[in-house]
Design a protein around this motif. Sequence first.
Motif, PDB file in Angstrom:
ATOM      1  N   TRP A 233     -67.677  -3.547  31.761  1.00 12.97           N
ATOM      2  CA  TRP A 233     -68.573  -3.447  32.847  1.00 12.97           C
ATOM      3  C   TRP A 233     -69.640  -2.387  32.405  1.00 12.97           C
ATOM      4  O   TRP A 233     -69.473  -1.324  32.147  1.00 12.97           O
ATOM      5  N   ALA A 234     -70.712  -2.715  32.012  1.00 11.40           N
ATOM      6  CA  ALA A 234     -71.760  -1.810  31.415  1.00 11.40           C
ATOM      7  C   ALA A 234     -72.450  -1.001  32.347  1.00 11.40           C
ATOM      8  O   ALA A 234     -72.890   0.161  32.036  1.00 11.40           O
ATOM      9  N   GLY A 235     -72.499  -1.494  33.585  1.00 14.51           N
ATOM     10  CA  GLY A 235     -73.271  -0.530  34.323  1.00 14.51           C
ATOM     11  C   GLY A 235     -74.402  -1.036  35.307  1.00 14.51           C
ATOM     12  O   GLY A 235     -74.644  -2.473  35.031  1.00 14.51           O
ATOM     13  N   PRO A 236     -74.941  -0.339  36.349  1.00 16.01           N
ATOM     14  CA  PRO A 236     -75.875  -1.089  37.166  1.00 16.01           C
ATOM     15  C   PRO A 236     -77.161  -1.589  36.260  1.00 16.01           C
ATOM     16  O   PRO A 236     -77.862  -2.520  36.620  1.00 16.01           O
ATOM     17  N   GLY A 237     -77.492  -1.200  35.258  1.00 13.80           N
ATOM     18  CA  GLY A 237     -78.519  -1.499  34.461  1.00 13.80           C
ATOM     19  C   GLY A 237     -78.442  -2.647  33.535  1.00 13.80           C
ATOM     20  O   GLY A 237     -79.376  -3.200  33.454  1.00 13.80           O
TER      21      GLY A 237
ATOM     22  N   MET B  20     -81.874   5.448  35.415  1.00 14.57           N
ATOM     23  CA  MET B  20     -81.522   5.209  36.887  1.00 14.57           C
ATOM     24  C   MET B  20     -82.834   5.619  37.615  1.00 14.57           C
ATOM     25  O   MET B  20     -82.990   6.887  37.800  1.00 14.57           O
ATOM     26  N   ASP B  21     -83.541   4.597  38.255  1.00 11.27           N
ATOM     27  CA  ASP B  21     -84.660   5.141  39.201  1.00 11.27           C
ATOM     28  C   ASP B  21     -84.340   5.949  40.360  1.00 11.27           C
ATOM     29  O   ASP B  21     -83.175   5.861  40.821  1.00 11.27           O
ATOM     30  N   THR B  22     -85.198   6.359  40.983  1.00  7.24           N
ATOM     31  CA  THR B  22     -84.801   7.369  42.290  1.00  7.24           C
ATOM     32  C   THR B  22     -84.126   6.563  43.476  1.00  7.24           C
ATOM     33  O   THR B  22     -83.054   7.060  43.957  1.00  7.24           O
ATOM     34  N   PRO B  23     -84.853   5.355  43.786  1.00  5.76           N
ATOM     35  CA  PRO B  23     -83.980   4.719  44.640  1.00  5.76           C
ATOM     36  C   PRO B  23     -82.512   4.283  44.660  1.00  5.76           C
ATOM     37  O   PRO B  23     -81.800   4.456  45.440  1.00  5.76           O
ATOM     38  N   ARG B  24     -82.516   3.657  43.472  1.00  6.93           N
ATOM     39  CA  ARG B  24     -81.029   3.531  42.841  1.00  6.93           C
ATOM     40  C   ARG B  24     -80.039   4.600  42.850  1.00  6.93           C
ATOM     41  O   ARG B  24     -79.020   4.493  43.178  1.00  6.93           O
ATOM     42  N   MET B  25     -80.820   5.798  42.407  1.00  5.83           N
ATOM     43  CA  MET B  25     -79.753   6.993  42.416  1.00  5.83           C
ATOM     44  C   MET B  25     -79.385   7.322  43.944  1.00  5.83           C
ATOM     45  O   MET B  25     -78.247   7.856  43.927  1.00  5.83           O
ATOM     46  N   THR B  26     -80.417   7.370  44.599  1.00  6.33           N
ATOM     47  CA  THR B  26     -80.103   7.611  46.090  1.00  6.33           C
ATOM     48  C   THR B  26     -79.007   6.715  46.673  1.00  6.33           C
ATOM     49  O   THR B  26     -78.213   7.088  47.548  1.00  6.33           O
ATOM     50  N   ARG B  27     -79.344   5.489  46.602  1.00  4.15           N
ATOM     51  CA  ARG B  27     -78.207   4.519  47.031  1.00  4.15           C
ATOM     52  C   ARG B  27     -76.912   4.807  46.485  1.00  4.15           C
ATOM     53  O   ARG B  27     -76.000   4.512  46.997  1.00  4.15           O
ATOM     54  N   SER B  28     -76.989   5.303  44.963  1.00  2.00           N
ATOM     55  CA  SER B  28     -75.605   5.503  44.512  1.00  2.00           C
ATOM     56  C   SER B  28     -74.739   6.327  44.975  1.00  2.00           C
ATOM     57  O   SER B  28     -73.633   6.209  45.216  1.00  2.00           O
ATOM     58  N   TRP B  29     -75.585   7.546  45.025  1.00  2.00           N
ATOM     59  CA  TRP B  29     -74.774   8.742  45.967  1.00  2.00           C
ATOM     60  C   TRP B  29     -74.433   8.453  47.277  1.00  2.00           C
ATOM     61  O   TRP B  29     -73.523   8.955  47.897  1.00  2.00           O
ATOM     62  N   ALA B  30     -75.238   7.322  48.078  1.00  2.00           N
ATOM     63  CA  ALA B  30     -74.822   7.171  49.458  1.00  2.00           C
ATOM     64  C   ALA B  30     -73.443   6.274  49.614  1.00  2.00           C
ATOM     65  O   ALA B  30     -72.653   6.450  50.138  1.00  2.00           O
ATOM     66  N   MET B  31     -73.414   5.462  48.353  1.00  2.00           N
ATOM     67  CA  MET B  31     -72.287   4.586  48.263  1.00  2.00           C
ATOM     68  C   MET B  31     -71.265   5.334  47.992  1.00  2.00           C
ATOM     69  O   MET B  31     -69.844   5.111  48.308  1.00  2.00           O
ATOM     70  N   LEU B  32     -71.464   6.503  47.197  1.00  2.00           N
ATOM     71  CA  LEU B  32     -69.988   7.293  46.820  1.00  2.00           C
ATOM     72  C   LEU B  32     -69.816   8.056  47.963  1.00  2.00           C
ATOM     73  O   LEU B  32     -68.451   8.294  48.165  1.00  2.00           O
ATOM     74  N   ALA B  33     -70.402   8.600  48.770  1.00  2.00           N
ATOM     75  CA  ALA B  33     -70.141   9.101  49.820  1.00  2.00           C
ATOM     76  C   ALA B  33     -69.508   8.003  50.933  1.00  2.00           C
ATOM     77  O   ALA B  33     -68.441   8.644  51.356  1.00  2.00           O
ATOM     78  N   LEU B  34     -69.829   7.060  51.289  1.00  2.00           N
ATOM     79  CA  LEU B  34     -69.016   6.036  51.756  1.00  2.00           C
ATOM     80  C   LEU B  34     -67.796   5.740  51.420  1.00  2.00           C
ATOM     81  O   LEU B  34     -66.967   5.861  52.165  1.00  2.00           O
ATOM     82  N   GLY B  35     -67.654   5.671  50.127  1.00  6.28           N
ATOM     83  CA  GLY B  35     -66.308   5.225  49.547  1.00  6.28           C
ATOM     84  C   GLY B  35     -65.369   6.424  49.485  1.00  6.28           C
ATOM     85  O   GLY B  35     -64.262   6.527  49.778  1.00  6.28           O
TER      86      GLY B  35
END
Length: 459
Positions: free
Chosen positions: A421-425, A1-16
């Motif tokens: 559901w295999a994942g973001p990739g 997972m690239d850095t921008p996607r990883m950052t967004r993933s953690w941001a979405m986790l924080a919102l959820g």
Amino acid sequence: MDTPRMTRSWAMLALGTCGQTASTTALYGLAYLIPAFQRDLGVSLAGAGLLVSCPIAGILLGLVGWGAVADRYGERLALTAGLFAATAAMAAAAAVAAGDATLLGLLLVAAGAGGSSVNSASGRLVIGWFPPGRRGMAMGVRQASQPVGTAVAAAALPPLADRAGVGAAFGLCAVLCGVTGAAIAVFAVDPPRPGGPGGPVRREQPGGPVPVPVSVSRGRAVAARPPSPYRRSAGGGHLWRLHAVAAALCVPQFVVTGFALLFLTQERGWSAAAAGTVLAAVNLAGAGVRLLAGWWSDAVGSRVRPMRWLAVATAADLALLAAGAVWPSAAGTAALLAASALTVSTNGLHNTAVAECAGPDWAGRALGVHGTGQHVAIVLVPPLAGALITGFGFAPAFASAALAAVLAVAVLPRADGAARWAGPGAAAPGTEAPGTAPAPLTGGASPSGSGAAGPTARR
């Protein structure tokens, strides 16, 4: 997972996680207002208990519907609309708090129906943004928001109601839901889907045409909805077994959380203050156990195996607790404290397993059905366990909880189902980095952000 996607993933986790925390505080924390209900509204203890159960009734009404909204229109819309609806209902409850108790109950039902969108959609948001090798830990974080939300309710609602009345407590709940709803509306991004339902088909990707089934609607090509995961040919039996396991595991969880304080004060002679302090610490430890369970499932590449071992440990611990209730001992008290953490350890695992098995086009509804079964158990367990304790003592209640955990072990599938559901990739086939294979949708090792193999789907 690239850095921008990883950052967004953690941001979405924080919102959820924030959405789940706010919803838990507003909908599940009202039990701490029972004395205020009796004082300000003049209702009996039974009437106060009925008001506490009103949001749970609303949750039961809304879970599947909000799941369908999330599947069709996206997690952001479902979460925002649901939290704003809960905000409006809680604000109205604050305005009429000292008036008609019947109207107040109806408004709390409406708040529960709106806030239930978080139960169905926030899990989708987390699952969609994390690869299989990190979902267990991510869902552990999201599930840890429930004891945190309960702790917030315990710390904030009673003193606020004492100082300014029960209406002020409802007002705080409205503010929490409104702020988190606004944050989700502004910052949340729906996870990408592999040609999600009703969305345009990606025809020209670097790797060639996307192999997504298509149909034509109003002159444009759209992705065809995959068949229901509840069909027998699609492994529907696996999902139903997971639903049954989750409902069965609610029995030990709510027997312990509902009556631990009473057991320590009546049977062990602890003061209410000491028992409350210890149980609060143990509940926070339970949040940590959820994180560890998620990490464990990622490490071993399975949701089912850790779930089975944790359910076995829960059954053994509750058997010791039942024996300790008959023959008083320090071991029995220790077993109760351990059970407070063990009984909540599997929540993130079975939610993750359901979403992965259902796939991105059905996960919202599947999580709604999953939550409905659990909430039916939540409604039934406390009064039934209370009647059992009143008539026969604590030992039969704890033994029944142990039997429910044994039943969960027996019903639990022997292995993980096929992962739809295999994942973001896998969300945009043909866009993988050179030399990287797309994440498989069913079976095989799915790449994680660290390059390690994710959970292997097992039939």
